[in-house]
Design a protein around this motif. Sequence first.
Motif, PDB file in Angstrom:
ATOM      1  N   UNK A   1       0.742  -1.321  -0.028  1.00  0.00           N
ATOM      2  CA  UNK A   1       0.116   0.185  -0.023  1.00  0.00           C
ATOM      3  C   UNK A   1       1.065   1.049  -0.167  1.00  0.00           C
ATOM      4  N   UNK A   2       0.655   1.919  -1.098  1.00  0.00           N
ATOM      5  CA  UNK A   2       1.630   3.291  -1.078  1.00  0.00           C
ATOM      6  C   UNK A   2       0.804   4.415  -1.038  1.00  0.00           C
TER       7      UNK A   2
ATOM      8  N   UNK B   1      -4.909  11.009   8.024  1.00  0.00           N
ATOM      9  CA  UNK B   1      -4.926   9.425   8.058  1.00  0.00           C
ATOM     10  C   UNK B   1      -3.526   8.894   8.528  1.00  0.00           C
ATOM     11  N   UNK B   2      -2.563   9.627   8.824  1.00  0.00           N
ATOM     12  CA  UNK B   2      -1.561   8.907   9.079  1.00  0.00           C
ATOM     13  C   UNK B   2      -1.473   7.971  10.100  1.00  0.00           C
ATOM     14  N   UNK B   3      -2.096   8.215  11.331  1.00  0.00           N
ATOM     15  CA  UNK B   3      -2.164   7.510  12.372  1.00  0.00           C
ATOM     16  C   UNK B   3      -2.775   5.924  12.121  1.00  0.00           C
TER      17      UNK B   3
ATOM     18  N   UNK C   1      -2.310  -0.126   9.881  1.00  0.00           N
ATOM     19  CA  UNK C   1      -2.910  -1.273   8.892  1.00  0.00           C
ATOM     20  C   UNK C   1      -2.187  -2.335   9.005  1.00  0.00           C
ATOM     21  N   UNK C   2      -0.958  -2.480   8.935  1.00  0.00           N
ATOM     22  CA  UNK C   2      -0.288  -3.931   9.028  1.00  0.00           C
ATOM     23  C   UNK C   2      -0.806  -4.753  10.325  1.00  0.00           C
TER      24      UNK C   2
ATOM     25  N   UNK D   1       2.519  -4.325   3.559  1.00  0.00           N
ATOM     26  CA  UNK D   1       3.650  -3.286   3.708  1.00  0.00           C
ATOM     27  C   UNK D   1       3.062  -1.950   3.357  1.00  0.00           C
ATOM     28  N   UNK D   2       2.944  -1.130   4.106  1.00  0.00           N
ATOM     29  CA  UNK D   2       2.592   0.611   4.008  1.00  0.00           C
ATOM     30  C   UNK D   2       3.808   1.262   3.773  1.00  0.00           C
TER      31      UNK D   2
END
Length: 146
Positions: free
Chosen positions: A64-65, A73-75, A80-81, A94-95
């Motif tokens: 996910x890029x 939305x950073x936090x 997400x992983x 992988x973010x």
Amino acid sequence: MRKSTQQKIMVAFIIFTFSFSSLAFFFTSSVPVEEFRPLENFVIDGELDAKTESVYVQNGFTSLKFFYNDTNLIDYVNQLPELTMTNTNQVQLIVQKIPGKETFLVINNRNNQEELRNITRSSIFLSLCRLLTITPVECGLLNRTG
């Protein structure tokens, strides 16, 4: 052609072949090979090199890029992983957080690639539920309640 001449040509050919195969081995073994290093963290600031990303995607991970100019939305993206682990508690996402001019994301695995422009927490999660190689339990619960 005489038999002794044929034997000399054959011996010369064999010596020539062995010499060049030895030289080829020497030159190919002296070229530095970039060693694959596993990721220490599945949330990366910046972009992974294409080779590393490709190795992970070919082994069942989803990439996910997250391109952003707005940090709202950073936090959520950082979590997400962990939120999308398999039922055996294995990370499959992988973010990559990449600063940019606009906020959007690209999800890529070995079967699909999707770009998401209008992003919210729920739209990100729904896309991941659809695209992850192994669907997390939370996705099943989401479908049941939604």
